[in-house]
Structures are given as C-alpha cells and as structure tokens.
Design a protein around this motif. Sequence first.
Motif, mmCIF file in Angstrom:
data_model
loop_
_atom_site.group_PDB
_atom_site.id
_atom_site.type_symbol
_atom_site.label_atom_id
_atom_site.label_comp_id
_atom_site.label_asym_id
_atom_site.label_seq_id
_atom_site.Cartn_x
_atom_site.Cartn_y
_atom_site.Cartn_z
ATOM 1 N N ALA A 297 2.746 -0.611 -10.143
ATOM 2 C CA ALA A 297 4.105 -0.465 -9.608
ATOM 3 C C ALA A 297 4.436 -1.658 -8.725
ATOM 4 O O ALA A 297 3.543 -2.267 -8.119
ATOM 5 N N LEU A 298 5.707 -1.976 -8.667
ATOM 6 C CA LEU A 298 6.191 -3.064 -7.814
ATOM 7 C C LEU A 298 7.238 -2.544 -6.842
ATOM 8 O O LEU A 298 7.965 -1.600 -7.130
ATOM 9 N N ASP A 299 7.290 -3.178 -5.696
ATOM 10 C CA ASP A 299 8.363 -2.977 -4.721
ATOM 11 C C ASP A 299 8.943 -4.356 -4.460
ATOM 12 O O ASP A 299 8.307 -5.193 -3.818
ATOM 13 N N LEU A 300 10.136 -4.596 -4.994
ATOM 14 C CA LEU A 300 10.778 -5.900 -4.866
ATOM 15 C C LEU A 300 11.843 -5.813 -3.780
ATOM 16 O O LEU A 300 13.025 -5.631 -4.053
ATOM 17 N N GLU A 301 11.406 -5.899 -2.547
ATOM 18 C CA GLU A 301 12.262 -5.798 -1.359
ATOM 19 C C GLU A 301 12.999 -4.457 -1.294
ATOM 20 O O GLU A 301 14.077 -4.382 -0.715
ATOM 21 N N GLU A 302 12.425 -3.407 -1.833
ATOM 22 C CA GLU A 302 13.080 -2.103 -1.827
ATOM 23 C C GLU A 302 12.849 -1.341 -0.526
ATOM 24 O O GLU A 302 13.701 -0.576 -0.094
ATOM 25 N N PHE A 303 11.689 -1.548 0.100
ATOM 26 C CA PHE A 303 11.384 -0.856 1.356
ATOM 27 C C PHE A 303 11.732 -1.701 2.567
ATOM 28 O O PHE A 303 12.185 -1.195 3.586
ATOM 29 N N SER A 304 11.502 -3.008 2.464
ATOM 30 C CA SER A 304 11.754 -3.897 3.595
ATOM 31 C C SER A 304 12.229 -5.251 3.079
ATOM 32 O O SER A 304 11.641 -5.802 2.141
ATOM 33 N N ASP A 305 13.283 -5.780 3.665
ATOM 34 C CA ASP A 305 13.810 -7.078 3.253
ATOM 35 C C ASP A 305 12.748 -8.163 3.406
ATOM 36 O O ASP A 305 12.034 -8.227 4.412
ATOM 37 N N GLY A 306 12.645 -9.020 2.385
ATOM 38 C CA GLY A 306 11.755 -10.164 2.460
ATOM 39 C C GLY A 306 10.316 -9.881 2.099
ATOM 40 O O GLY A 306 9.482 -10.780 2.152
ATOM 41 N N ILE A 307 9.999 -8.631 1.714
ATOM 42 C CA ILE A 307 8.614 -8.262 1.416
ATOM 43 C C ILE A 307 8.530 -7.600 0.045
ATOM 44 O O ILE A 307 9.308 -6.709 -0.278
ATOM 45 N N CYS A 308 7.572 -8.044 -0.763
ATOM 46 C CA CYS A 308 7.316 -7.457 -2.079
ATOM 47 C C CYS A 308 5.887 -6.922 -2.123
ATOM 48 O O CYS A 308 4.997 -7.422 -1.440
ATOM 49 N N CYS A 309 5.673 -5.902 -2.950
ATOM 50 C CA CYS A 309 4.363 -5.264 -3.039
ATOM 51 C C CYS A 309 3.990 -5.000 -4.491
ATOM 52 O O CYS A 309 4.856 -4.811 -5.344
ATOM 53 N N ALA A 310 2.685 -4.979 -4.741
ATOM 54 C CA ALA A 310 2.138 -4.536 -6.022
ATOM 55 C C ALA A 310 1.132 -3.442 -5.726
ATOM 56 O O ALA A 310 0.398 -3.514 -4.732
ATOM 57 N N SER A 311 1.080 -2.416 -6.591
ATOM 58 C CA SER A 311 0.212 -1.278 -6.324
ATOM 59 C C SER A 311 -0.307 -0.680 -7.628
ATOM 60 O O SER A 311 0.377 -0.720 -8.658
ATOM 61 N N ALA A 312 -1.517 -0.116 -7.566
ATOM 62 C CA ALA A 312 -2.091 0.587 -8.712
ATOM 63 C C ALA A 312 -2.788 1.845 -8.212
ATOM 64 O O ALA A 312 -3.355 1.862 -7.117
ATOM 65 N N GLU B 268 -1.858 -12.374 -10.197
ATOM 66 C CA GLU B 268 -3.142 -12.220 -9.512
ATOM 67 C C GLU B 268 -3.162 -10.968 -8.645
ATOM 68 O O GLU B 268 -4.182 -10.263 -8.575
ATOM 69 N N LEU B 269 -2.058 -10.675 -7.995
ATOM 70 C CA LEU B 269 -1.992 -9.489 -7.137
ATOM 71 C C LEU B 269 -2.098 -8.210 -7.968
ATOM 72 O O LEU B 269 -2.796 -7.257 -7.578
ATOM 73 N N VAL B 270 -1.399 -8.177 -9.091
ATOM 74 C CA VAL B 270 -1.466 -7.005 -9.970
ATOM 75 C C VAL B 270 -2.893 -6.790 -10.455
ATOM 76 O O VAL B 270 -3.414 -5.666 -10.447
ATOM 77 N N ALA B 271 -3.552 -7.867 -10.869
ATOM 78 C CA ALA B 271 -4.934 -7.747 -11.338
ATOM 79 C C ALA B 271 -5.846 -7.237 -10.224
ATOM 80 O O ALA B 271 -6.750 -6.422 -10.468
ATOM 81 N N ALA B 272 -5.601 -7.674 -8.990
ATOM 82 C CA ALA B 272 -6.456 -7.277 -7.869
ATOM 83 C C ALA B 272 -6.299 -5.792 -7.545
ATOM 84 O O ALA B 272 -7.285 -5.084 -7.306
ATOM 85 N N VAL B 273 -5.049 -5.286 -7.533
ATOM 86 C CA VAL B 273 -4.868 -3.865 -7.210
ATOM 87 C C VAL B 273 -5.351 -2.985 -8.362
ATOM 88 O O VAL B 273 -5.868 -1.878 -8.131
ATOM 89 N N GLN B 274 -5.212 -3.466 -9.595
ATOM 90 C CA GLN B 274 -5.729 -2.694 -10.725
ATOM 91 C C GLN B 274 -7.253 -2.611 -10.672
ATOM 92 O O GLN B 274 -7.831 -1.562 -10.982
ATOM 93 N N GLU B 275 -7.898 -3.717 -10.289
ATOM 94 C CA GLU B 275 -9.344 -3.669 -10.145
ATOM 95 C C GLU B 275 -9.743 -2.690 -9.049
ATOM 96 O O GLU B 275 -10.676 -1.888 -9.208
ATOM 97 N N ALA B 276 -9.036 -2.725 -7.926
ATOM 98 C CA ALA B 276 -9.343 -1.804 -6.826
ATOM 99 C C ALA B 276 -9.199 -0.351 -7.283
ATOM 100 O O ALA B 276 -10.045 0.498 -6.976
ATOM 101 N N GLY B 277 -8.126 -0.072 -8.020
ATOM 102 C CA GLY B 277 -7.929 1.274 -8.539
ATOM 103 C C GLY B 277 -9.041 1.700 -9.471
ATOM 104 O O GLY B 277 -9.509 2.849 -9.433
ATOM 105 N N ALA B 278 -9.507 0.772 -10.311
ATOM 106 C CA ALA B 278 -10.583 1.079 -11.265
ATOM 107 C C ALA B 278 -11.903 1.355 -10.538
ATOM 108 O O ALA B 278 -12.649 2.274 -10.897
ATOM 109 N N ILE B 279 -12.191 0.569 -9.500
ATOM 110 C CA ILE B 279 -13.428 0.785 -8.739
ATOM 111 C C ILE B 279 -13.394 2.143 -8.052
ATOM 112 O O ILE B 279 -14.376 2.901 -8.073
ATOM 113 N N ALA B 280 -12.260 2.466 -7.408
ATOM 114 C CA ALA B 280 -12.153 3.748 -6.711
ATOM 115 C C ALA B 280 -12.207 4.921 -7.678
ATOM 116 O O ALA B 280 -12.807 5.963 -7.384
#
Length: 273
Positions: free
Chosen positions: A203-218, A246-258
Amino acid sequence: MTDPVVSSTATEDDKNGVLQTLVRGLDVLQAVAEMGGGATAKSLSRHLGLSLGRCYHILRTLKTAGYIVRLPGGRVDIGAQGASLGRQLRARFEPLPELFAVLSRLHSRTRETSYVSGWHHGVITLLQFIAGEQALSVRGLDVGYTGDMHARASCKAVLAHLPHEQIDIMFRGVELRRLTAHTHCDADGLTVELGNVRRQGYALDLEEFSDGICCASAAYFDHDGAPAGSYTVSVPVTRFRSCQRELVAAVQEAGAIATNLLRSHRLTVPCQD
C-alpha cells in the motif's frame, strides 16, 4: 448550598448518556502528560477552554485518585496511578521482540523512519517506530495511534486483506476525514484502492495523511493467513519517487519475515531472487 460546578456537571452528564465530566477529566490528564510537569490550572484552563473553577475541580479529583501530583509553583504532573496506567498501555502495545528485530532490520536497510503496526480488536494500532536519519515530524502520529485508517498506508495494507463485508461495516456511511488535499474520502473509492493493494501486495500513502510525506507499507500474516499488522516506511515526497521501488521491496521483505515468524516461530530472512 449547591456546588455550582457539580450542579452544571450533572446536567451535562445527562446529555446523550455521555459522562462529559469524565471526558473533560481525561482531556485534562492528557494535557498534563503532554506539558511534562509544566501544567498549571491556569494554563490548562486556557489550553482546554475550561473555566478555572472547573479546572481546579478536575485537578483535585485527579490528585485524590493519584493520577496527578502537585509540584512547587502551582504546577502539576502525572502521579503514580497515571504512570502505572502508562506502563500498562505501553506493555500492551509493545511488539514481540522478534517483530521489533524485523523493524530494526527494515530501518537499517532503508535508513528511513520505519513503523510496525498491529491489528487488534478491530483497530490497527501503531506499535513502535524508529526515526530515520532525516527524522520526519508527523503531527499526532505516535505509539498507540489508531485513527484515520483510510489515509494511512500501514492501515490500508491490513484492510486490503480483510473480508469485504467487514470493510463495508467499518466504512459505509462513515465520514472519512480530509487531512490533506490528497486524502481520498470516498468509501467506494477506498474499496477499489484496497482491491489494488491486495493484488499488488503493498500500500502507498501519497501525501494522504500528512503534506509532504509519502509511505509504503506491506502486511504480515498470522498462522491462519489473517493479517496481523504491517511494516511501513515514510520519506519526504521530494525523494519518494526515486526510491519507491526499494522501499516497497524492503517493507515486503519485512512482512515476509514477520509472517514466517508467526507461522514457524523462527526468524529467517527469505532468499533473494
């Protein structure tokens, strides 16, 4: 003679069956905690829009119950009962040490502000975070935060894997708060977005929660395949596009490990392709 404070309080408490006195007391307790020992009756009165008499009445009650203590100079701070409540809440929100290890790996891999959230009792709660090398300030977002699920990547990563009927009950007819010009506030649109998140695996947050900040999550999943929480990284919008993959790959890896941890009780890093 009737105490005017008590009399007016009783009238307020009858409205809609809500104990307004308790609500105001909790507001005062939270403000005392936020002011870090610098709160006074006058400053609390101004900050919360309460009459000075009402503020004194609430402070006396909180002091009697042990939730606050008086300090020199008319200041007040959190007392033993308030501190005990805080410790109990922190213990409930503290992730498993192994999940924190995954969070540490995510932070080390990205050098960005990294979060782990958990899905508990129908809400998605921010469990812990590690600030990045260029610390981002997101107002109001702290351990224990559960709000604005429609605007946060960490929440959408989990919601995408819940039954459609459950999502419908949670959001249909509910006003979705607009936080920025980019916040999606339509329940039908949210349903479509969650479908996309489920298919792509993040999932992505493209400045939806806070102006100027984007997030990637898995998300990560329990032994039954149900979503148990998510891992998230946040970065300034000015450089998000250049490192999104790179960020998407990192959060997906974290999700897979957990996920592997919750299913096998072992922490292992998945093989790289």
